[in-house]
Enzyme design. Structure first.
Site, PDB file in Angstrom:
ATOM      1  N   TYR A 155       0.834  -1.212   0.000  1.00 13.09           N
ATOM      2  CA  TYR A 155       0.000   0.000   0.000  1.00 13.09           C
ATOM      3  C   TYR A 155       0.865   1.257   0.000  1.00 13.09           C
ATOM      4  O   TYR A 155       0.605   2.206  -0.754  1.00 13.09           O
ATOM      5  CB  TYR A 155      -0.900  -0.023   1.233  1.00 13.09           C
ATOM      6  CG  TYR A 155      -1.926   1.078   1.306  1.00 13.09           C
ATOM      7  CD1 TYR A 155      -3.099   1.014   0.562  1.00 13.09           C
ATOM      8  CD2 TYR A 155      -1.741   2.183   2.137  1.00 13.09           C
ATOM      9  CE1 TYR A 155      -4.057   2.018   0.635  1.00 13.09           C
ATOM     10  CE2 TYR A 155      -2.686   3.189   2.226  1.00 13.09           C
ATOM     11  CZ  TYR A 155      -3.847   3.099   1.476  1.00 13.09           C
ATOM     12  OH  TYR A 155      -4.789   4.101   1.557  1.00 13.09           O
ATOM     13  N   LYS A 159       1.039   4.186  -2.855  1.00  8.93           N
ATOM     14  CA  LYS A 159       0.690   5.570  -2.552  1.00  8.93           C
ATOM     15  C   LYS A 159       1.876   6.505  -2.761  1.00  8.93           C
ATOM     16  O   LYS A 159       1.700   7.665  -3.173  1.00  8.93           O
ATOM     17  CB  LYS A 159       0.168   5.682  -1.113  1.00  8.93           C
ATOM     18  CG  LYS A 159      -1.181   4.997  -0.904  1.00  8.93           C
ATOM     19  CD  LYS A 159      -2.263   5.572  -1.814  1.00  8.93           C
ATOM     20  CE  LYS A 159      -3.636   5.022  -1.512  1.00  8.93           C
ATOM     21  NZ  LYS A 159      -4.691   5.580  -2.403  1.00  8.93           N
TER      22      LYS A 159
END
Length: 247
Positions: A155, A159
């Site tokens: 993640y 990002k």
């Protein structure tokens, strides 16, 4: 011949931050098109809420990690049928785990949706906006993309990559009057955080100088600003909305 609607496209717009963004942009006068992958009933509820307030909205099932589906959506549904004024790249998933135990499929799926999917949607939107010679793109990144977070290598990488993508797209599209920015939320009260143990919630809240979790509406307000006329000279930037929290 009827005038084409001025559309704000919000990916992952059926719940959480995406829902708040969709409601806010509708209130600001855009016709909102939101995408979802599962739970069409939730997407329908968002559209109904927008329409009950006098706005216009449509929901479309679209998996942003499916390149062919994304290309077809923009070709068949968006191109020459709407003025694509705003794109909010919000769709995302999590499959957390410590790096040394992370399964390949969990890495691949999160990168596929959160980064590759965002790129695919941005690329298709950019083709239309460049031809229009105008538009606003807002990518939803995260504080963890700026600071890192144990247990979220996939993640965080996605990002952080989204921030780099934002800066590059801003450079490439500026000459066509298209701005590209990112919003990096901190710890926000959504469905994704609601299931965390109370002790974890307390520990995170204690790290936030403003002393509270953020609300989805806080992120929506930042997105609305970047989509507004007042942000016309802002591009390639990351707006942190985190209550002062930097992990």
């Amino acid at each position: 011949m009827s005038e084409m609607p001025s559309v704000a496209l919000v990916t992952g717009g059926s719940r959480g931050i995406g829902k708040a963004v969709a409601l806010r942009l509708a209130r600001d006068g855009y016709e909102v098109w939101l995408t979802y992958v599962s739970k069409p009933e939730e997407a329908a509820k968002v559209c109904a809420e927008i329409e009950s307030a006098g706005g216009k909205a449509q929901a479309f099932r679209l998996d942003s990690s499916d390149r062919e589906a994304v290309a077809a959506f923009f070709k068949e549904t968006v191109k020459d049928k709407a003025t694509l004024s705003v794109l909010v790249n919000n769709a995302g998933i999590t499959k957390d785990g410590l790096m040394i135990r992370m399964k390949d499929e969990d890495w691949d799926r999160v990168i596929s949706v959160n980064l590759t999917g965002a790129f695919t949607v941005l690329r298709e939107a950019a083709k239309i906006m460049a031809k229009q010679r105008g538009g606003r793109i807002v990518n939803i990144s995260s504080v963890v993309g700026q600071a890192g977070n144990a247990g979220q290598a996939n993640y965080v990488a996605a990002k952080a990559g989204l921030i780099g993508l934002t800066k590059t797209a801003a450079l490439e599209l500026a000459g066509r009057g298209v701005t590209v920015n990112a919003v990096a939320p901190g710890f926000i009260a959504t469905d994704m955080t609601a299931g965390l143990p109370e002790a974890v919630m307390v520990a995170y809240t204690e790290k936030i100088p403003l002393g509270r979790l953020g609300a989805a509406e806080d992120i929506a307000a930042a997105v609305a600003f970047l989509a507004s006329p007042g942000a016309g000279y802002i591009t390639g930037q990351v707006l942190a909305v985190n209550g002062g929290m930097y992990m």
